[in-house]
Design an enzyme around this catalytic site. Structure first.
Site, mmCIF file in Angstrom:
data_model
loop_
_atom_site.group_PDB
_atom_site.id
_atom_site.type_symbol
_atom_site.label_atom_id
_atom_site.label_comp_id
_atom_site.label_asym_id
_atom_site.label_seq_id
_atom_site.Cartn_x
_atom_site.Cartn_y
_atom_site.Cartn_z
ATOM 1 N N ASP A 273 36.680 -12.502 -80.114
ATOM 2 C CA ASP A 273 36.473 -13.759 -79.059
ATOM 3 C C ASP A 273 37.745 -14.618 -79.211
ATOM 4 O OD1 ASP A 273 35.401 -13.949 -81.659
ATOM 5 O OD2 ASP A 273 33.628 -15.269 -81.172
ATOM 6 N N GLU A 457 42.605 -18.596 -91.478
ATOM 7 C CA GLU A 457 41.777 -17.562 -90.821
ATOM 8 C C GLU A 457 42.616 -16.466 -89.960
ATOM 9 O OE1 GLU A 457 38.671 -17.389 -87.247
ATOM 10 O OE2 GLU A 457 39.947 -19.098 -87.196
#
Length: 492
Positions: A273, A457
């Site tokens: 996403d 991340e």
């Protein structure tokens, strides 16, 4: 388990909070824990909202608890990276023995990703487990599997993350791979017997609707092609804005199709996403069409689940079930070749079920047939060439060849695909390429850690002088799957 989503109960207040942007991050309000009963908070809000000088943010802060909304890691002196990760395992460990606000209860402790992500995430946890294995933290590996099993047994699947607003979707089905990883660690075959029923329940979730399909139709996560073949797709049961990205979705929905929200949510089930991979025009999120696609990664993971169920059935002498799952796995292997292999470009692509053709998007999920050993030697050789020429950069493997500004597109390098890339190349004897993937990404991680003291991340694979960007929120520090993959690569 109480599945009531309290966000629905404070919809008017929630809508006002998200639209007014009193918090920088839309996730903040979804994670808030009510300090009083919802009836009482609603009543106070209705009585006070029209009063002169009413301060919405102050009202919310007075009625909800935001403790632990964001994890911040600080060190007085920078430790060697391995020591830093060992400390992080404990700092990222959480428990939720009872429900609080939107947070689902889980029976065992777990490791969260970090940053704004302060709950249990499904596919993240597999890559976290890779590092836990290296660190010798077998009990925590077992905890993660137990939590997944609890969720599958209780709600029928592992939600995207352990929040009530994720009860409409899952994430890439990694549970069978988690069981494999624990077996690799403990050498105890009884693990497959212990979790057979759970594996079967997860399979039922992904295949729900199969019996009612006609050719050229789809129900939930199952698609039947015009030829009568069964494939799977990502899907979400809801068609409304995501609470955790509420205003973003509302704004993006302008000039978009009628199932825009479900397409957005379905892309979230994939873990990607967002990415140009899902966009009909390759550029704009308004053209997202996740529901029209059968995805190569999902179908490979379901092959692994079928294959694991055949194994767990065999160990229990369940001959009929073993034959069923073996047959399903063999058939899916054929379908992966038939629908996802593109001879012209020499790689795997997603399949557009409405156009009856492969999509044009070039993406790193083409690694899955190699990661799971489904590709032929010639296919693997072709994919390896494609990966080296189009996806490997100085800072690691990128996810797509398209620069769109979305976080799952070029030039970002994400931890899961560095492990998938390394292992895929090792599986087929491309050792030099495997080592290059490992070195390029690991060096990037080490450089960022030296400069910032953080494990991120995602990383920029193209320009290793800058931090990765794109997406709906800033790059996060922690970070579970980066820690796990870095340790696993270093020890392989």
């Amino acid at each position: 388990m109480n599945n009531q989503l309290y966000i629905n109960e404070i919809q008017t207040l929630f809508d006002e909070v998200q639209r007014s942007q009193i918090f920088e991050d839309q996730k903040t309000m979804t994670d808030a824990v009510p300090l009083f009963s919802i009836v009482e908070i609603n009543s106070k809000y209705e009585n006070e909202k029209n009063e002169e000088g009413f301060d919405l943010k102050q009202f919310v802060l007075s009625n909800f608890d935001f403790l632990g909304a964001k994890i911040s890691i600080t060190r007085e002196t920078q430790l060697p990276i391995d020591d830093h990760i060992e400390k992080l395992w404990d700092e990222l460990t959480r428990t939720a023995y009872e429900e609080k606000g939107t947070l689902l209860k889980l029976p065992k402790p777990y490791v969260v990703p970090g940053g704004r992500f302060n709950e249990f995430f499904y596919w993240d946890s597999y890559f976290i487990m890779l590092g836990l294995q290296v660190s010798g933290r077998v009990e925590m590996m077992e905890n993660i599997i137990e939590n997944c099993s609890y969720l599958i047994q209780t709600v029928g699947f592992v939600p995207n993350a352990s929040r009530t607003h994720f009860l409409s979707r899952s994430q890439p089905p990694y549970f069978s791979l988690m069981v494999d990883l624990l077996f690799e660690t403990t050498k105890d075959e009884n693990i497959y017997i212990k979790y057979h029923d759970t594996l079967e329940k997860e399979y039922i979730f992904w295949m729900n609707g199969e019996a009612d399909l006609e050719n050229g139709s789809s129900i939930k996560r199952v698609v039947k092609t015009n030829n009568g073949d069964i494939l799977n797709r990502y899907y979400d049961a809801e068609n409304e804005p995501r609470p955790e990205s509420y205003l973003i979705d509302i704004e993006d929905s302008e000039n978009a199709g009628e199932e825009f929200y479900r397409n957005i949510r379905s892309a979230c089930e994939s873990g990607w996403d967002f990415s140009s991979r899902w966009f009909a025009d390759g550029d704009t999120i308004q053209t997202i069409e996740t529901l029209n696609l059968a995805q190569v990664d999902l179908n490979c993971l379901l092959w692994h689940l079928e294959n694991t169920l055949a194994k767990s059935s065999s160990l229990q002498n369940l001959a009929e079930k073993e034959a069923y799952y073996s047959g399903s796995a063999a058939n899916r292997k054929e379908m992966i070749d038939k629908y996802f292999w593109d001879e012209n470009s020499g790689t795997y692509k997603d399949y557009h079920t409405k156009k009856n053709a492969q999509t044009s998007s070039e993406h790193i999920a083409a690694l899955y047939p190699l990661f799971l050993g489904l590709a032929s030697e010639n296919q693997a050789k072709s994919v390896a060439k494609n990966i080296e020429e189009k996806f490997l950069y100085q800072g690691g493997l990128v996810t797509t060849t398209k620069k769109s500004g979305q976080q799952w597109d070029f030039p970002n390098a994400w931890a899961p695909y560095q492990w998938l890339g390394f292992k895929s190349m090792k599986n087929y004897g491309f050792d030099d390429l495997a080592e290059k993937i490992k070195k390029n990404w690991s060096s990037n991680v080490e450089r960022v850690y030296r400069n910032t003291g953080k494990l991120m991340e995602k990383y920029n694979a193209l320009d290793i002088e800058i931090v990765a960007g794109g997406g709906e929120y800033p790059n996060q520090d922690g970070f579970g799957w980066t820690n796990g993959v870095y340790l696993k690569l270093k020890n392989n």
